[in-house]
Write a protein that holds these residues in place. Structure first.
Motif, short mmCIF file in Angstrom:
data_model
loop_
_atom_site.label_atom_id
_atom_site.label_comp_id
_atom_site.label_asym_id
_atom_site.label_seq_id
_atom_site.Cartn_x
_atom_site.Cartn_y
_atom_site.Cartn_z
N MET A 188 -9.35 -14.20 -10.47
CA MET A 188 -10.50 -13.48 -9.96
C MET A 188 -11.47 -14.49 -9.33
SD MET A 188 -12.98 -10.84 -11.97
CE MET A 188 -11.70 -9.60 -12.00
N PRO A 189 -11.95 -14.18 -8.15
CA PRO A 189 -12.83 -15.15 -7.47
C PRO A 189 -14.16 -15.29 -8.19
CG PRO A 189 -12.78 -13.07 -6.29
CD PRO A 189 -11.78 -12.96 -7.39
N GLN A 190 -14.69 -16.48 -8.09
CA GLN A 190 -16.00 -16.72 -8.66
C GLN A 190 -17.07 -16.18 -7.72
OE1 GLN A 190 -16.77 -20.62 -10.15
NE2 GLN A 190 -15.59 -20.11 -11.93
N ILE A 191 -18.22 -15.90 -8.28
CA ILE A 191 -19.34 -15.43 -7.49
C ILE A 191 -20.04 -16.64 -6.90
CG2 ILE A 191 -21.57 -14.25 -7.60
CD1 ILE A 191 -20.09 -12.66 -9.95
N THR A 192 -20.23 -16.59 -5.61
CA THR A 192 -20.84 -17.71 -4.89
C THR A 192 -22.34 -17.48 -4.74
OG1 THR A 192 -20.53 -16.61 -2.77
CG2 THR A 192 -18.71 -18.02 -3.55
N VAL A 193 -23.04 -18.53 -4.35
CA VAL A 193 -24.47 -18.37 -4.09
C VAL A 193 -24.68 -17.41 -2.92
CG1 VAL A 193 -25.31 -20.52 -5.10
CG2 VAL A 193 -24.55 -20.51 -2.75
N GLU A 194 -23.74 -17.40 -1.98
CA GLU A 194 -23.84 -16.48 -0.84
C GLU A 194 -23.79 -15.03 -1.33
OE1 GLU A 194 -22.72 -20.39 0.72
OE2 GLU A 194 -21.83 -19.19 -0.88
N GLU A 195 -22.85 -14.76 -2.24
CA GLU A 195 -22.72 -13.40 -2.77
C GLU A 195 -23.96 -13.04 -3.60
OE1 GLU A 195 -19.63 -10.61 -5.35
OE2 GLU A 195 -19.11 -12.70 -4.98
N LEU A 196 -24.45 -13.99 -4.39
CA LEU A 196 -25.65 -13.72 -5.19
C LEU A 196 -26.85 -13.44 -4.28
CD1 LEU A 196 -27.07 -13.43 -7.88
CD2 LEU A 196 -27.39 -15.92 -7.92
N PRO A 250 -31.04 -18.46 -11.03
CA PRO A 250 -29.77 -18.14 -10.38
C PRO A 250 -28.62 -19.00 -10.92
CG PRO A 250 -31.51 -18.17 -8.76
CD PRO A 250 -32.11 -18.66 -10.06
N GLN A 251 -28.88 -20.30 -11.19
CA GLN A 251 -27.81 -21.17 -11.68
C GLN A 251 -27.32 -20.73 -13.05
OE1 GLN A 251 -26.29 -23.82 -9.88
NE2 GLN A 251 -24.85 -23.28 -11.47
N GLN A 252 -28.25 -20.40 -13.92
CA GLN A 252 -27.89 -19.92 -15.26
C GLN A 252 -27.07 -18.64 -15.14
OE1 GLN A 252 -31.35 -18.74 -17.53
NE2 GLN A 252 -30.37 -19.14 -19.49
N PHE A 253 -27.48 -17.75 -14.24
CA PHE A 253 -26.80 -16.49 -14.02
C PHE A 253 -25.37 -16.72 -13.53
CE2 PHE A 253 -25.66 -12.81 -11.42
CZ PHE A 253 -25.93 -11.76 -12.29
N LEU A 254 -25.23 -17.58 -12.51
CA LEU A 254 -23.90 -17.86 -11.94
C LEU A 254 -22.99 -18.51 -12.98
CD1 LEU A 254 -24.82 -19.07 -8.35
CD2 LEU A 254 -23.60 -16.99 -8.96
N ASP A 255 -23.52 -19.45 -13.75
CA ASP A 255 -22.71 -20.12 -14.78
C ASP A 255 -22.17 -19.09 -15.77
OD1 ASP A 255 -23.24 -22.55 -13.58
OD2 ASP A 255 -24.72 -23.18 -15.07
N LEU A 256 -23.05 -18.22 -16.25
CA LEU A 256 -22.66 -17.23 -17.26
C LEU A 256 -21.67 -16.22 -16.69
CD1 LEU A 256 -23.09 -16.02 -20.10
CD2 LEU A 256 -24.93 -14.65 -19.12
N VAL A 257 -21.99 -15.67 -15.53
CA VAL A 257 -21.13 -14.63 -14.94
C VAL A 257 -19.77 -15.21 -14.55
CG1 VAL A 257 -20.89 -13.10 -12.95
CG2 VAL A 257 -23.04 -13.17 -14.24
N ASN A 258 -19.76 -16.39 -13.96
CA ASN A 258 -18.48 -16.98 -13.53
C ASN A 258 -17.63 -17.38 -14.72
OD1 ASN A 258 -18.67 -16.59 -10.76
ND2 ASN A 258 -19.90 -18.42 -10.49
N SER A 259 -18.24 -17.84 -15.80
CA SER A 259 -17.43 -18.18 -16.98
C SER A 259 -16.84 -16.90 -17.58
CB SER A 259 -18.23 -18.96 -18.02
OG SER A 259 -19.27 -18.18 -18.55
N LEU A 279 -16.07 -14.14 -15.80
CA LEU A 279 -15.01 -13.73 -14.88
C LEU A 279 -13.76 -14.57 -15.08
CD1 LEU A 279 -16.98 -13.06 -11.58
CD2 LEU A 279 -15.92 -11.37 -13.06
N MET A 280 -13.94 -15.87 -15.30
CA MET A 280 -12.79 -16.77 -15.52
C MET A 280 -12.08 -16.40 -16.81
SD MET A 280 -12.59 -18.67 -12.88
CE MET A 280 -11.52 -20.01 -13.33
N ALA A 281 -12.83 -16.11 -17.84
CA ALA A 281 -12.25 -15.78 -19.14
C ALA A 281 -11.46 -14.46 -19.07
CB ALA A 281 -13.34 -15.67 -20.20
N GLY A 282 -11.94 -13.55 -18.22
CA GLY A 282 -11.29 -12.24 -18.11
C GLY A 282 -10.16 -12.21 -17.11
N ALA A 283 -9.97 -13.31 -16.38
CA ALA A 283 -8.95 -13.32 -15.32
C ALA A 283 -7.55 -13.34 -15.88
CB ALA A 283 -9.17 -14.51 -14.40
#
Length: 84
Positions: free
Chosen positions: A1-9, A69-78, A80-84
């Motif tokens: 599953m793709p990670q969420i980028t700053v562009e997407e955020l 935003p950094q805290q949010f991306l770290d949490l959400v992407n981890s 997403l990675m765990a659920g992939a």
């Protein structure tokens, strides 16, 4: 599953919270608070909801409590990675 980028955020912040922030600004100042950027708790809830709809994955309950935003991306992407 793709990670969420700053562009997407940045796009989600505009769509869900009505706040226009450039991806470059998020990259240059990743620790700037959502409150400083103008995203309130309802806006953050909207962003979380959009992500859940887009990715079909529940976001962590702490996502709406993230302060930057950094805290949010770290949490959400981890998550997403765990659920992939």
């Amino acid at each position: 599953m793709p990670q969420i980028t700053v562009e997407e955020l940045a796009a989600l912040m505009k769509k869900a919270a009505g706040v226009t922030v450039s991806p470059e600004q998020l990259k240059e100042q990743p620790e700037m608070g959502f409150d400083v950027l103008g995203v309130d708790s309802l806006g953050l809830l909207g962003i979380v909801g959009e992500l859940e709809n887009t990715h079909g994955t529940p976001m962590p309950v702490d996502a709406e409590r993230c302060k930057t935003p950094q805290q949010f991306l770290d949490l959400v992407n981890s998550t997403l990675m765990a659920g992939a």
